[in-house]
Structure formats: C-alpha cells, structure tokens
Design an enzyme around this catalytic site. Structure first.
Site, PDB file in Angstrom:
ATOM      1  N   ALA A   1       0.823  -1.056   0.169  1.00  0.00           N
ATOM      2  CA  ALA A   1      -0.126   0.006  -0.309  1.00  0.00           C
ATOM      3  C   ALA A   1       0.544   0.809  -0.138  1.00  0.00           C
ATOM      4  O   ALA A   1       0.786   2.405  -0.373  1.00  0.00           O
ATOM      5  CB  ALA A   1      -0.639   0.014   0.714  1.00  0.00           C
TER       6      ALA A   1
ATOM      7  N   ARG B   1      -1.027   0.743   7.393  1.00  0.00           N
ATOM      8  CA  ARG B   1      -0.680   0.310   8.685  1.00  0.00           C
ATOM      9  C   ARG B   1       0.650   2.130   8.693  1.00  0.00           C
ATOM     10  O   ARG B   1       1.197   2.244   9.850  1.00  0.00           O
ATOM     11  CB  ARG B   1       0.402  -0.419   8.637  1.00  0.00           C
ATOM     12  CG  ARG B   1      -0.326  -1.553   9.161  1.00  0.00           C
ATOM     13  CD  ARG B   1      -0.024  -3.323   9.276  1.00  0.00           C
ATOM     14  NE  ARG B   1      -0.685  -4.054   9.326  1.00  0.00           N
ATOM     15  CZ  ARG B   1      -1.313  -4.649   8.429  1.00  0.00           C
ATOM     16  NH1 ARG B   1      -1.288  -4.610   7.340  1.00  0.00           N
ATOM     17  NH2 ARG B   1      -1.969  -5.427   9.071  1.00  0.00           N
TER      18      ARG B   1
ATOM     19  N   HIS C   1      -4.453 -10.020  -3.255  1.00  0.00           N
ATOM     20  CA  HIS C   1      -5.791  -9.714  -2.443  1.00  0.00           C
ATOM     21  C   HIS C   1      -6.674  -9.849  -3.268  1.00  0.00           C
ATOM     22  O   HIS C   1      -8.135  -9.269  -2.402  1.00  0.00           O
ATOM     23  CB  HIS C   1      -4.817  -8.722  -1.560  1.00  0.00           C
ATOM     24  CG  HIS C   1      -3.867  -9.374  -0.040  1.00  0.00           C
ATOM     25  ND1 HIS C   1      -3.416  -8.058   0.580  1.00  0.00           N
ATOM     26  CD2 HIS C   1      -2.942 -10.292  -0.106  1.00  0.00           C
ATOM     27  CE1 HIS C   1      -2.742  -8.467   1.192  1.00  0.00           C
ATOM     28  NE2 HIS C   1      -2.729  -9.923   1.151  1.00  0.00           N
TER      29      HIS C   1
ATOM     30  N   SER D   1       4.993  -2.861   4.161  1.00  0.00           N
ATOM     31  CA  SER D   1       4.780  -3.211   6.187  1.00  0.00           C
ATOM     32  C   SER D   1       5.885  -4.573   6.110  1.00  0.00           C
ATOM     33  O   SER D   1       6.335  -5.044   7.077  1.00  0.00           O
ATOM     34  CB  SER D   1       4.484  -2.967   6.657  1.00  0.00           C
ATOM     35  OG  SER D   1       2.769  -4.091   6.930  1.00  0.00           O
TER      36      SER D   1
END
Length: 248
Positions: free
Chosen positions: A21, A33, A120, A193
């Site tokens: 992201a 995040r 995803h 991350s």
C-alpha cells in the site's frame, strides 16, 4: 544516484517486484499501517480490520460498503504515481518479469503493467454469493456511492473479489508466486510493511533461492537485514529510475 540499484537491474535476468500500500500513498491513497493509515481510525465503532473480515461482511454488508464507498469505489479519481510508472517502464524495457501486489487499487494496470498478479484479489470483479453471477466494478461502484448494498437479481448479496480477513488466498496463485520468487535473481520490495501473511513471506523465497532483495519502504520491515540495498524514499528512488529509463 542509485547507481548500484541500476546496475543490479541491468545485470539481473529475472527480476520481480512485490508491492504494498505504501506505493499508492504517492497517488493520494491512504495506506493501512503508516502514520496516516486507515487502520488507525475506527469507523462506526468498529476497527477497519474487523470491517474487512468475512464474518463482518456477511453479517453487516452495509457497514462494509459504507466504509468502502470512500476507500474502494472512487478509484478513477487516482492516477498512477512514480513507482507504478517506473515498474511499467521496467517491464516494457525487458528489465522486469512481473509485479506481485498486495494492492487492490488497479493502479499497476492503469500505468501499463501487463503482468500483474493481485494476491489479495481485485474490485475489478464482483460476484453474487448465491448464484455466482459476475459483475464489473463499473456496475457496482455507482450503487455503492449511492449508499446501496449491491444485490443480484436473484436476491443474493454481491461481494467484491477481494480477499477478506478470514478468507484464504488463491492457493494456485500463491504457489506460483513462491515458485517465481524462488527463481528470481532480484526482487524489489516496495511500500510493504511485510506484516500480512502469507504474502509477506514471498520475498524470503528469493533469498532462499539465492536471489537478492532490495527494499524501499518508509518504515522498517522484518526483512531489512536480508536486503542487499535498503532505501526509505519511494518517490526519489523511482523518479530517478523513471528518468534513467527515459535516457538509457
């Protein structure tokens, strides 16, 4: 600048990218995040992670679609940024085999990348949970933006083809990803991350296979100690690569 990275890209015969992201924050899409991540703010009293769970979607689809109206159904308002454009350029130059992405914003395809594997899932497709009829993003987005829960003509609930918490990733795609990463000579880990499993384990397959890992991410990741090169600033790295591709 970044001469070592450019040399690695030129020397590698099999390079893959793994994106998260963080690369889309450059396009104005909030990550999950990061310091302004969407996970930091509850929505109607529930955490975003709960809203993105399959159980919550089935029990309260209006809650999911209410949240997703802002975060998932305005994708046409966003444009590819430097990372998306440079990756498409690397592929067109024969320096990149493909992109495995955790993202569901379709910006890689919009930038011109042809070999994009969405770990995803994708909101480009939706399906009825009752009769399995397929729907496109363009059919569903106006309904969601009008505050409606999409329903099929048969009365069934329509679900986007994204992987919710509580759902398994596509096993065939995951197996393909691990096999590809293991054969890669170079993997670019960009804006992730590396905390969401099992996708976050993919770059380590390159390490086990003898390939090199380059990480570009604002926050530390669990794989930083394995990286041959480590940068923080996606914008500067990929603006430089864009310029390099134009003039090489």
């Amino acid at each position: 600048m970044y001469e070592e990275l450019k040399q690695m890209l030129q020397e590698s015969r099999r390079t893959l990218a793994f994106t998260g992201a963080g690369i889309s924050t450059l396009s104005g899409i909030r990550d999950f995040r990061g310091k302004n991540g969407v996970y930091l703010e509850p929505w109607h009293g529930k955490s975003v992670e709960e809203i993105l769970s399959l159980d919550c979607f089935l029990a309260e689809p209006a809650l999911f679609y209410g949240w997703a109206a802002e975060f998932l159904y305005r994708l046409e308002e966003f444009q590819p940024a430097a990372v998306h454009r440079a990756l498409a350029g690397l592929e067109q130059s024969g320096l990149l085999r493909g992109v495995y992405t955790q993202n569901i914003d379709l910006l890689h395809q919009q930038a011109g990348s042809r070999h994009v594997y969405e770990l995803h899932g994708s909101p480009a497709r939706h399906h009825c949970l009752k009769c399995r009829k397929q729907f496109g993003y363009a059919e569903i987005a106006p309904l969601v933006l009008a505050g409606k829960v999409p329903r099929c003509g048969c009365g069934g609930l329509v679900k986007p083809d994204i992987i919710f918490y509580g759902e398994n990733l596509d096993e065939a795609l995951l197996n393909q990803a691990f096999a590809d990463m293991e054969k890669a000579e170079l993997v670019l880990v960009l804006g992730s991350s590396l905390t969401v499993q099992p996708a976050a384990s993919l770059p380590m397959a390159a390490n086990y296979g003898g390939g090199k890992i380059v990480i570009v991410n604002a926050q530390p990741t669990p794989l930083d100690r394995y990286a041959a090169l480590r940068y923080d600033d996606l914008q500067s790295v990929f603006e430089e690569l864009e310029n390099w591709l134009e003039h090489r």
